[in-house]
Scaffold this motif. Structure first.
Motif: not given
Length: 250
Positions: A213-222
Motif C-alpha cells: 500500500l502507499g503511505t500518506p507521506e508519499e501522497v502528501a509529497e505529490t
C-alpha cells in the motif's frame, strides 16, 4: 509572506500528512474537519512545526458550513492561496444493490457535494485575488471501475470532471486545478475499510505491482508539489499515486 492553505479532512490521513508537509514550506494552514479531536491535534502539530494554524469544524456536505470555513480562513489569514479539497468517506464496501439509499446519500453528500461547495467558495476568493492552486482528491476508483465501491467510485470519477471543467473555465483567471488519484493508502479510512472487509486487503496488495500500500507521506509529497509554484504549468491533470495499480488495468 507566508502562503495560506485550506485543507479539508485535515484531522487525519492524507489531510494531516499534507498539512505537515506544507508546513515544511512555511505554509499557514486552515485545518477543516468534522472531527474536533483530530483537527485540534493537527493544529497542535503544525504550531509545533512553526506555522500558524487554525481549526474549523465543518460538515462539508452542508454549504453554510463550507462557506463558514472559507470566511473564517479569510478573516484570520486574509487570503487563500492553496486548497486541498480532500474530505471524503469510502462507504461500507457492500455491493451496490445491497447498499441502503441513506449510505448513497451520505457518500454523495460528503465526497461530491462537499467538494463542489468547497471549490465554489474557495475559487471565488482565489479568482478575486488573481489566482490560486487547487488539488481535488480523486482515487484509483476514480479512473477505473472497481467493485464494492460503486457510489464512492462515482463520486471520485466526478472529481476528474470537476478538475478538468474548472480549468476550462478559470485557467485564464489564474486558477490551477489538478487532481490526485491515490490507490490503496495506509490512512485511517482505508485501514477501517480493510478491517471491515479483511479479504480485500490481500487482494489489493496483490493487485499492486509494487506489492504494498502507499503511505500518506508519499501522497502528501505529490499534493505539495502540485500546489506550489514549482508546478505552474501543470493544469487540469490527474496524477495517479498507486504503485502502478491502475496502469495494469487501463
Amino acid at each position: 509572506m507566508s502562503k495560506v492553505a485550506v485543507i479539508t479532512g485535515a484531522g487525519s490521513g492524507l489531510g494531516r500528512s499534507t498539512a505537515l508537509r506544507l508546513a515544511e514550506d512555511n505554509v499557514n494552514i486552515s485545518v477543516v474537519d468534522i472531527d474536533e479531536e483530530g483537527g485540534n491535534e493537527t493544529v497542535k502539530q503544525l504550531k509545533e512545526a512553526g506555522v500558524d494554524a487554525i481549526f474549523i469544524k465543518a460538515d462539508v456536505s452542508k454549504p453554510d458550513e463550507v462557506k463558514n470555513y472559507v470566511d473564517e480562513t479569510v478573516n484570520h489569514f486574509g487570503t487563500i492561496d492553496y486548497f486541498f479539497n480532500n474530505a471524503g468517506i469510502s462507504g461500507s464496501g457492500g455491493y451496490f444493490l445491497d447498499t441502503e439509499v441513506s449510505e448513497i446519500e451520505k457518500i454523495v453528500g460528503i465526497n461530491l457535494m462537499g467538494a463542489l461547495y468547497g471549490v465554489r467558495y474557495v475559487a471565488e476568493v482565489m479568482v478575486k485575488n488573481g489566482g490560486g492552486a487547487i488539488v481535488n482528491t480523486s482515487s484509483s476508483a476514480g479512473v477505473i471501475g472497481q467493485d464494492s465501491v460503486v457510489t464512492y467510485s462515482a463520486t471520485k470519477h466526478a472529481m476528474v470532471g470537476l478538475t478538468k471543467s474548472l480549468v476550462a473555465e478559470y485557467a485564464k483567471d489564474g486558477l490551477r486545478v489538478n487532481a490526485i488519484a491515490p490507490g490503496p493508502t495506509e490512512t485511517p479510512m482505508v485501514k477501517e475499510f480493510f478491517e471491515n472487509n479483511p479479504n480485500m486487503k490481500e487482494s489489493a496488495e496483490n493487485g499492486i505491482p509494487q506489492k504494498r500500500l502507499g503511505t500518506p507521506e508519499e501522497v502528501a509529497e505529490t499534493v505539495a508539489f502540485l500546489l506550489t509554484s514549482k508546478a505552474q504549468y501543470i493544469n487540469g491533470d490527474v496524477i495517479r499515486i498507486d504503485g502502478g495499480f491502475t496502469s495494469t488495468k487501463s
